[in-house]
Design an enzyme around this catalytic site. Structure first.
Site, PDB file in Angstrom:
ATOM      1  N   ALA A 143       0.871  -1.179   0.000  1.00  0.00           N
ATOM      2  CA  ALA A 143       0.000   0.000   0.000  1.00  0.00           C
ATOM      3  C   ALA A 143       0.907   1.228   0.000  1.00  0.00           C
ATOM      4  O   ALA A 143       2.071   1.157   0.422  1.00  0.00           O
ATOM      5  CB  ALA A 143      -0.880  -0.015   1.245  1.00  0.00           C
ATOM      6  N   GLY A 162       0.473  -5.035   0.776  1.00  0.00           N
ATOM      7  CA  GLY A 162      -0.742  -5.007  -0.031  1.00  0.00           C
ATOM      8  C   GLY A 162      -0.542  -5.671  -1.392  1.00  0.00           C
ATOM      9  O   GLY A 162      -1.511  -6.143  -2.000  1.00  0.00           O
ATOM     10  N   GLU A 170      -1.012  -9.250  -0.785  1.00  0.00           N
ATOM     11  CA  GLU A 170      -2.448  -9.438  -0.519  1.00  0.00           C
ATOM     12  C   GLU A 170      -3.255  -9.408  -1.821  1.00  0.00           C
ATOM     13  O   GLU A 170      -4.203 -10.175  -1.996  1.00  0.00           O
ATOM     14  CB  GLU A 170      -2.933  -8.363   0.467  1.00  0.00           C
ATOM     15  CG  GLU A 170      -2.325  -8.572   1.848  1.00  0.00           C
ATOM     16  CD  GLU A 170      -2.581  -7.410   2.798  1.00  0.00           C
ATOM     17  OE1 GLU A 170      -2.158  -6.282   2.487  1.00  0.00           O
ATOM     18  OE2 GLU A 170      -3.217  -7.621   3.841  1.00  0.00           O
ATOM     19  N   GLU A 225       4.597  -5.424   7.029  1.00  0.00           N
ATOM     20  CA  GLU A 225       3.892  -4.382   7.778  1.00  0.00           C
ATOM     21  C   GLU A 225       4.452  -4.178   9.180  1.00  0.00           C
ATOM     22  O   GLU A 225       4.499  -3.056   9.681  1.00  0.00           O
ATOM     23  CB  GLU A 225       2.383  -4.709   7.875  1.00  0.00           C
ATOM     24  CG  GLU A 225       1.621  -4.515   6.578  1.00  0.00           C
ATOM     25  CD  GLU A 225       1.678  -5.709   5.637  1.00  0.00           C
ATOM     26  OE1 GLU A 225       2.465  -6.648   5.889  1.00  0.00           O
ATOM     27  OE2 GLU A 225       0.938  -5.703   4.644  1.00  0.00           O
TER      28      GLU A 225
HETATM   29  N1  CO8 Z   1       4.597   3.070  -0.706  1.00  0.00           N
HETATM   30  C1  CO8 Z   1       5.012   4.227  -1.254  1.00  0.00           C
HETATM   31  N2  CO8 Z   1       6.145   4.356  -1.947  1.00  0.00           N
HETATM   32  C2  CO8 Z   1       6.910   3.262  -2.090  1.00  0.00           C
HETATM   33  C3  CO8 Z   1       6.549   2.014  -1.551  1.00  0.00           C
HETATM   34  C4  CO8 Z   1       5.326   1.942  -0.821  1.00  0.00           C
HETATM   35  N3  CO8 Z   1       4.875   0.798  -0.308  1.00  0.00           N
HETATM   36  N4  CO8 Z   1       7.505   1.109  -1.843  1.00  0.00           N
HETATM   37  C5  CO8 Z   1       8.442   1.775  -2.564  1.00  0.00           C
HETATM   38  N5  CO8 Z   1       8.084   3.076  -2.718  1.00  0.00           N
HETATM   39  C6  CO8 Z   1       8.818   4.119  -3.412  1.00  0.00           C
HETATM   40  C7  CO8 Z   1      10.052   4.554  -2.645  1.00  0.00           C
HETATM   41  O1  CO8 Z   1       9.703   5.475  -1.648  1.00  0.00           O
HETATM   42  C8  CO8 Z   1      10.899   5.142  -3.742  1.00  0.00           C
HETATM   43  O2  CO8 Z   1      10.418   6.435  -4.040  1.00  0.00           O
HETATM   44  P1  CO8 Z   1      11.473   7.664  -4.299  1.00  0.00           P
HETATM   45  O3  CO8 Z   1      12.225   7.242  -5.530  1.00  0.00           O
HETATM   46  O4  CO8 Z   1      10.576   8.835  -4.517  1.00  0.00           O
HETATM   47  O5  CO8 Z   1      12.327   7.727  -3.103  1.00  0.00           O
HETATM   48  C9  CO8 Z   1      10.568   4.272  -4.951  1.00  0.00           C
HETATM   49  O6  CO8 Z   1       9.341   3.616  -4.633  1.00  0.00           O
HETATM   50  C10 CO8 Z   1      11.610   3.210  -5.199  1.00  0.00           C
HETATM   51  O7  CO8 Z   1      11.781   2.470  -4.003  1.00  0.00           O
HETATM   52  P2  CO8 Z   1      13.222   2.204  -3.335  1.00  0.00           P
HETATM   53  O8  CO8 Z   1      14.190   3.296  -3.708  1.00  0.00           O
HETATM   54  O9  CO8 Z   1      13.003   1.944  -1.879  1.00  0.00           O
HETATM   55  O10 CO8 Z   1      13.639   0.860  -4.118  1.00  0.00           O
HETATM   56  P3  CO8 Z   1      14.639  -0.251  -3.605  1.00  0.00           P
HETATM   57  O11 CO8 Z   1      14.865  -1.159  -4.774  1.00  0.00           O
HETATM   58  O12 CO8 Z   1      15.820   0.315  -2.933  1.00  0.00           O
HETATM   59  O13 CO8 Z   1      13.821  -1.073  -2.475  1.00  0.00           O
HETATM   60  C11 CO8 Z   1      11.885  -2.180  -1.580  1.00  0.00           C
HETATM   61  C12 CO8 Z   1      12.692  -1.818  -2.834  1.00  0.00           C
HETATM   62  C13 CO8 Z   1      12.676  -3.138  -0.717  1.00  0.00           C
HETATM   63  C14 CO8 Z   1      10.611  -2.861  -2.073  1.00  0.00           C
HETATM   64  C15 CO8 Z   1      11.558  -0.910  -0.778  1.00  0.00           C
HETATM   65  O14 CO8 Z   1      11.010   0.075  -1.677  1.00  0.00           O
HETATM   66  C16 CO8 Z   1      10.562  -1.097   0.330  1.00  0.00           C
HETATM   67  O15 CO8 Z   1      10.923  -1.634   1.363  1.00  0.00           O
HETATM   68  N6  CO8 Z   1       9.298  -0.640   0.130  1.00  0.00           N
HETATM   69  C17 CO8 Z   1       8.270  -0.699   1.132  1.00  0.00           C
HETATM   70  C18 CO8 Z   1       7.748  -2.101   1.292  1.00  0.00           C
HETATM   71  C19 CO8 Z   1       6.685  -2.142   2.357  1.00  0.00           C
HETATM   72  O16 CO8 Z   1       6.920  -1.879   3.519  1.00  0.00           O
HETATM   73  N7  CO8 Z   1       5.462  -2.509   1.941  1.00  0.00           N
HETATM   74  C20 CO8 Z   1       4.348  -2.643   2.845  1.00  0.00           C
HETATM   75  C21 CO8 Z   1       3.579  -1.380   2.903  1.00  0.00           C
HETATM   76  S1  CO8 Z   1       2.300  -1.445   4.119  1.00  0.00           S
HETATM   77  C22 CO8 Z   1       1.049  -2.315   3.378  1.00  0.00           C
HETATM   78  O17 CO8 Z   1       1.144  -2.747   2.241  1.00  0.00           O
HETATM   79  C23 CO8 Z   1      -0.156  -2.495   4.199  1.00  0.00           C
HETATM   80  C24 CO8 Z   1      -1.326  -3.048   3.384  1.00  0.00           C
HETATM   81  C25 CO8 Z   1      -2.619  -2.887   4.104  1.00  0.00           C
HETATM   82  C26 CO8 Z   1      -3.050  -1.473   4.141  1.00  0.00           C
HETATM   83  C27 CO8 Z   1      -4.353  -1.295   4.823  1.00  0.00           C
HETATM   84  C28 CO8 Z   1      -4.906   0.093   4.637  1.00  0.00           C
HETATM   85  C29 CO8 Z   1      -4.947   0.933   5.853  1.00  0.00           C
END
Ligand code: CO8
Length: 255
Positions: A65, A110, A113, A133
């Site tokens: 998400a 997400g 999911e 998460e």
């Molecule tokens: N949300 C928003 N932006 C994101 C997300 C995300 N989940 N994942 C990556 N991005 C963005 C980064 O911020 C980055 O943006 P910018 O270039 O502007 O800095 C861009 O995408 C590229 O990402 P990275 O530079 O981090 O890329 P890497 O290759 O270094 O890393 C990863 C890749 C490991 C996937 C890393 O991006 C990461 O850890 N992302 C987050 C993963 C995460 O924690 N996901 C879970 C999110 S919570 C969730 O999904 C809950 C679902 C239920 C919600 C219920 C509603 C209330």
């Protein structure tokens, strides 16, 4: 509706939906859910579509998400956002036709999911899977706490849900989270091949088998078997007659 995040291509009875927000690793925001709901509704009413495929553009299937959109949410807003996503992902299971996730890269939070809301999952060997998460002090909100244990069993699910660790495609295959792993450049060909195989079967049989399997899983066993018998029987006058005759006459069925 004008799509900003999703791309939809319908060809030979197969609907390919590509999530295209690669600059944010296809993170799911509110706009995504509106567009996906619209696509699911249009596919549900399109008799020509036999199978739906969901994939992501770039190095991610979906990295979760959208954290930037979630960061300022109140608890009430969070609950509502969770319900919105749960409903959208449940609508994939309710679609009569099979939905395949073609997991090209990160399937996190997400994103996993969403993949689990599909009927089955084919992954690139480069794909990574996780419910991270807890790393954010959160828990899954799009039914990950429910679908993951149902798909892989409680221990493997709790391992992923409590460590937040990313697992590799080969481990996802081992625990039954994905059904097949292929080389990255073969992913879409393989998924389309599977979709074409499904599209060649009796369309009513495909819809009924999905319905009975999904509905039965939520019902008591004996009741589910009754449902199977009813649907089995109904196919004799639908496609079964032609399918069985074609077999005996050594020809392809004409559904
Ligand atoms: N949300 C928003 N932006 C994101 C997300 C995300 N989940 N994942 C990556 N991005 C963005 C980064 O911020 C980055 O943006 P910018 O270039 O502007 O800095 C861009 O995408 C590229 O990402 P990275 O530079 O981090 O890329 P890497 O290759 O270094 O890393 C990863 C890749 C490991 C996937 C890393 O991006 C990461 O850890 N992302 C987050 C993963 C995460 O924690 N996901 C879970 C999110 S919570 C969730 O999904 C809950 C679902 C239920 C919600 C219920 C509603 C209330």
């Amino acid at each position: 509706m004008n799509y900003e995040i999703l791309k939809l291509k319908i060809e030979d009875g197969i609907a390919l939906v590509t999530i295209s927000r690669p600059e944010a690793l296809n993170a799911l925001n509110s706009r995504f859910f509106h567009e996906m709901d619209d696509i699911v509704a249009s596919i549900a009413s399109n008799e020509k579509v036999k199978v739906m495929i969901i994939t992501g553009e770039g190095k991610a299937f979906v990295a979760g998400a959208d954290i930037a959109e979630m960061v300022d949410m109140t608890p009430e807003h969070g609950t509502a956002f969770s319900k919105l996503g749960q409903n959208t992902f449940s609508s994939l299971g309710k679609l009569e036709i099979p939905v395949i996730a073609a997991i090209n890269g990160f399937a996190l939070g997400g994103g996993l999911e969403l993949a689990m809301g599909c009927d089955f999952r084919i992954a690139s060997s480069k794909a990574k899977f996780g419910q991270p998460e807890v790393n954010l002090g959160m828990i899954p909100g799009y039914a990950g706490t429910q679908r993951l244990p149902r798909l892989v069993g409680l221990a493997d699910a709790l391992y992923m849900l409590t460590t937040g660790e990313m697992i590799r495609a080969e481990d996802a295959l081992r625990i039954g989270l994905v059904q097949k792993v292929v080389e990255p450049d073969e992913l879409m060909d393989e998924v389309k091949k599977i979709a074409k195989t499904i599209a060649s079967k009796g369309p009513k049989a495909i819809k009924k088998v999905k319905y009975v399997a999904r509905k039965g899983l939520l019902s008591e066993f004996e009741k589910a078997c009754d449902l199977e018998s009813d649907y089995f029987g109904s196919q004799f006058k639908d496609e079964g007659e032609e399918g069985m005759k074609a077999f005996l006459e050594k020809r392809k069925p004409d559904w």
